[in-house]
Every structure is written in structure tokens, then in C-alpha cells.
Write a protein that holds these residues in place. Structure first.
Motif, PDB file in Angstrom:
ATOM      1  N   THR A 261       1.612  -1.057   0.073  1.00 43.40           N
ATOM      2  CA  THR A 261       0.056   0.067  -0.060  1.00 43.40           C
ATOM      3  C   THR A 261       0.948   1.143  -0.354  1.00 43.40           C
ATOM      4  O   THR A 261       1.559   1.236   0.696  1.00 43.40           O
ATOM      5  CB  THR A 261      -0.561   0.137   1.040  1.00 43.40           C
ATOM      6  OG1 THR A 261      -1.403  -0.911   1.048  1.00 43.40           O
ATOM      7  CG2 THR A 261      -1.652   1.158   1.100  1.00 43.40           C
ATOM      8  N   VAL A 262       0.281   1.991  -1.292  1.00 43.26           N
ATOM      9  CA  VAL A 262       1.402   3.358  -1.384  1.00 43.26           C
ATOM     10  C   VAL A 262       0.520   4.398  -1.291  1.00 43.26           C
ATOM     11  O   VAL A 262      -0.446   4.353  -2.129  1.00 43.26           O
ATOM     12  CB  VAL A 262       2.171   3.551  -2.332  1.00 43.26           C
ATOM     13  CG1 VAL A 262       3.388   4.605  -2.101  1.00 43.26           C
ATOM     14  CG2 VAL A 262       3.367   2.342  -1.648  1.00 43.26           C
ATOM     15  N   GLU A 263       0.243   5.130  -0.290  1.00 40.99           N
ATOM     16  CA  GLU A 263      -0.450   6.764  -0.622  1.00 40.99           C
ATOM     17  C   GLU A 263       0.419   8.040  -0.105  1.00 40.99           C
ATOM     18  O   GLU A 263       1.392   8.140   0.075  1.00 40.99           O
ATOM     19  CB  GLU A 263      -1.396   6.238   0.729  1.00 40.99           C
ATOM     20  CG  GLU A 263      -1.448   6.512   2.033  1.00 40.99           C
ATOM     21  CD  GLU A 263      -2.664   6.102   3.185  1.00 40.99           C
ATOM     22  OE1 GLU A 263      -3.608   6.544   2.477  1.00 40.99           O
ATOM     23  OE2 GLU A 263      -2.012   6.060   3.937  1.00 40.99           O
ATOM     24  N   ILE A 264       0.113   9.336  -0.954  1.00 43.62           N
ATOM     25  CA  ILE A 264      -0.082  10.462  -0.180  1.00 43.62           C
ATOM     26  C   ILE A 264      -0.767  10.416   0.910  1.00 43.62           C
ATOM     27  O   ILE A 264      -1.811  10.575   0.205  1.00 43.62           O
ATOM     28  CB  ILE A 264      -0.402  10.892  -1.446  1.00 43.62           C
ATOM     29  CG1 ILE A 264       0.532  10.931  -2.814  1.00 43.62           C
ATOM     30  CG2 ILE A 264      -0.236  13.111  -1.598  1.00 43.62           C
ATOM     31  CD1 ILE A 264       0.243  11.819  -3.701  1.00 43.62           C
ATOM     32  N   LEU A 265      -0.028  11.214   1.924  1.00 44.26           N
ATOM     33  CA  LEU A 265      -0.244  11.673   3.012  1.00 44.26           C
ATOM     34  C   LEU A 265      -1.154  13.570   3.178  1.00 44.26           C
ATOM     35  O   LEU A 265      -1.886  14.153   3.511  1.00 44.26           O
ATOM     36  CB  LEU A 265       0.458  11.474   4.252  1.00 44.26           C
ATOM     37  CG  LEU A 265       0.247  10.668   5.066  1.00 44.26           C
ATOM     38  CD1 LEU A 265       0.818   9.980   5.799  1.00 44.26           C
ATOM     39  CD2 LEU A 265      -1.328   9.472   4.697  1.00 44.26           C
ATOM     40  N   ALA A 266      -0.039  13.993   2.646  1.00 47.91           N
ATOM     41  CA  ALA A 266      -0.158  15.590   2.209  1.00 47.91           C
ATOM     42  C   ALA A 266       1.127  15.801   1.220  1.00 47.91           C
ATOM     43  O   ALA A 266       1.559  14.889   0.749  1.00 47.91           O
ATOM     44  CB  ALA A 266      -0.190  15.803   3.601  1.00 47.91           C
ATOM     45  N   SER A 267       0.972  17.238   0.962  1.00 48.33           N
ATOM     46  CA  SER A 267       1.427  17.541  -0.663  1.00 48.33           C
ATOM     47  C   SER A 267       1.547  18.879  -1.107  1.00 48.33           C
ATOM     48  O   SER A 267       0.049  19.803  -0.335  1.00 48.33           O
ATOM     49  CB  SER A 267       0.838  16.795  -2.043  1.00 48.33           C
ATOM     50  OG  SER A 267      -0.121  17.043  -2.857  1.00 48.33           O
ATOM     51  N   ASN A 268       2.229  19.446  -1.177  1.00 49.14           N
ATOM     52  CA  ASN A 268       2.592  21.013  -1.471  1.00 49.14           C
ATOM     53  C   ASN A 268       3.034  20.698  -2.735  1.00 49.14           C
ATOM     54  O   ASN A 268       3.881  19.760  -3.873  1.00 49.14           O
ATOM     55  CB  ASN A 268       2.829  22.037  -0.903  1.00 49.14           C
ATOM     56  CG  ASN A 268       3.783  21.668  -0.524  1.00 49.14           C
ATOM     57  OD1 ASN A 268       4.987  21.446  -0.803  1.00 49.14           O
ATOM     58  ND2 ASN A 268       4.219  21.569   1.124  1.00 49.14           N
ATOM     59  N   PRO A 269       3.322  21.961  -3.938  1.00 48.97           N
ATOM     60  CA  PRO A 269       4.266  22.584  -4.502  1.00 48.97           C
ATOM     61  C   PRO A 269       5.097  22.068  -4.742  1.00 48.97           C
ATOM     62  O   PRO A 269       6.144  21.521  -5.432  1.00 48.97           O
ATOM     63  CB  PRO A 269       3.894  23.842  -5.204  1.00 48.97           C
ATOM     64  CG  PRO A 269       2.478  24.351  -4.915  1.00 48.97           C
ATOM     65  CD  PRO A 269       2.768  23.473  -3.441  1.00 48.97           C
ATOM     66  N   GLY A 270       5.356  21.717  -3.305  1.00 54.09           N
ATOM     67  CA  GLY A 270       6.906  21.742  -2.781  1.00 54.09           C
ATOM     68  C   GLY A 270       7.579  20.326  -3.007  1.00 54.09           C
ATOM     69  O   GLY A 270       8.555  19.642  -2.745  1.00 54.09           O
ATOM     70  N   PHE A 271       6.598  19.815  -1.584  1.00 50.06           N
ATOM     71  CA  PHE A 271       6.906  18.839  -1.484  1.00 50.06           C
ATOM     72  C   PHE A 271       5.151  17.472  -1.148  1.00 50.06           C
ATOM     73  O   PHE A 271       4.515  17.781  -1.968  1.00 50.06           O
ATOM     74  CB  PHE A 271       7.556  19.077  -0.003  1.00 50.06           C
ATOM     75  CG  PHE A 271       8.697  19.613   0.496  1.00 50.06           C
ATOM     76  CD1 PHE A 271      10.122  19.042   0.467  1.00 50.06           C
ATOM     77  CD2 PHE A 271       8.890  21.174   0.727  1.00 50.06           C
ATOM     78  CE1 PHE A 271      11.200  19.076   1.110  1.00 50.06           C
ATOM     79  CE2 PHE A 271      10.155  21.561   0.522  1.00 50.06           C
ATOM     80  CZ  PHE A 271      11.164  20.744   1.195  1.00 50.06           C
ATOM     81  N   ILE A 272       5.756  16.419  -1.293  1.00 48.23           N
ATOM     82  CA  ILE A 272       5.098  15.293  -1.013  1.00 48.23           C
ATOM     83  C   ILE A 272       5.231  14.387   0.523  1.00 48.23           C
ATOM     84  O   ILE A 272       6.549  13.660   0.197  1.00 48.23           O
ATOM     85  CB  ILE A 272       4.658  14.691  -2.050  1.00 48.23           C
ATOM     86  CG1 ILE A 272       3.279  13.207  -1.828  1.00 48.23           C
ATOM     87  CG2 ILE A 272       6.460  13.314  -2.762  1.00 48.23           C
ATOM     88  CD1 ILE A 272       3.479  12.885  -3.537  1.00 48.23           C
ATOM     89  N   VAL A 273       4.162  14.038   0.935  1.00 46.97           N
ATOM     90  CA  VAL A 273       4.930  12.898   2.510  1.00 46.97           C
ATOM     91  C   VAL A 273       3.512  11.592   1.731  1.00 46.97           C
ATOM     92  O   VAL A 273       2.687  11.679   1.460  1.00 46.97           O
ATOM     93  CB  VAL A 273       3.831  13.473   3.293  1.00 46.97           C
ATOM     94  CG1 VAL A 273       3.934  12.391   4.898  1.00 46.97           C
ATOM     95  CG2 VAL A 273       4.553  14.732   3.830  1.00 46.97           C
ATOM     96  N   TRP A 274       4.583  10.458   1.919  1.00 46.40           N
ATOM     97  CA  TRP A 274       4.350   9.415   1.429  1.00 46.40           C
ATOM     98  C   TRP A 274       3.919   7.910   2.512  1.00 46.40           C
ATOM     99  O   TRP A 274       4.988   8.818   3.340  1.00 46.40           O
ATOM    100  CB  TRP A 274       5.239   8.918   0.513  1.00 46.40           C
ATOM    101  CG  TRP A 274       5.748   9.004  -0.790  1.00 46.40           C
ATOM    102  CD1 TRP A 274       6.501  10.318  -1.576  1.00 46.40           C
ATOM    103  CD2 TRP A 274       4.658   9.196  -2.079  1.00 46.40           C
ATOM    104  NE1 TRP A 274       5.989  10.448  -2.810  1.00 46.40           N
ATOM    105  CE2 TRP A 274       5.174   9.370  -3.102  1.00 46.40           C
ATOM    106  CE3 TRP A 274       3.891   8.256  -2.037  1.00 46.40           C
ATOM    107  CZ2 TRP A 274       5.012   9.658  -4.621  1.00 46.40           C
ATOM    108  CZ3 TRP A 274       3.424   8.440  -3.563  1.00 46.40           C
ATOM    109  CH2 TRP A 274       3.739   9.281  -4.652  1.00 46.40           C
TER     110      TRP A 274
END
Length: 69
Positions: free
Chosen positions: A52-65
Motif C-alpha cells: 500500500t502506497v498513498e499520499i498523506l499530504a503535498s504542496n508544490p514543493g514536497f510530498i509525504v508518502w
């Protein structure tokens, strides 16, 4: 936020090794949380080691996997 530079070049070897080995270090039901620059192609690396791989948060610069076995 794993390192991805070798000088000025993008080098994902350290992160590839980190992701590959991290699954074996997690307790059953454990998850890997990874903060990364948005442009880095980590989804494919995570999907090779985790179910399972999901995105918890993101913005134009970063992403939290979040990756879970």
C-alpha cells in the motif's frame, strides 16, 4: 527527506537502498513515512517494496508518502 544529490546530479541510489531495506525493519503493520521533493519519482520505488502506497499530504514543493507492507 532522504538525500538525492551526488554533487549537482540527482542520484537515487541511497533512497532506493533505504526504501528496499526499510520494509524488513518495520514491525508487522508498521508503515514508512517519507517526505520528499515533489519531482522525485518515489512512487514506483515504494510500490516495489510495499503493498500500500498513498499520499498523506503535498504542496508544490514536497510530498509525504505512507507505505505499508
Amino acid at each position: 527527506n532522504p538525500p538525492f544529490h551526488a554533487g549537482k546530479e540527482v542520484d537515487m541510489a541511497i533512497t532506493r537502498t533505504f526504501i528496499t531495506h526499510s520494509r524488513s525493519l518495520l514491525n508487522p503493520g508498521g508503515a514508512l513515512l517519507l517526505v520528499a521533493n515533489q519531482f522525485l519519482p518515489y512512487r514506483a520505488l515504494l510500490e516495489q517494496s510495499f503493498h500500500t502506497v498513498e499520499i498523506l499530504a503535498s504542496n508544490p514543493g514536497f510530498i509525504v508518502w505512507r507505505a505499508q507492507a
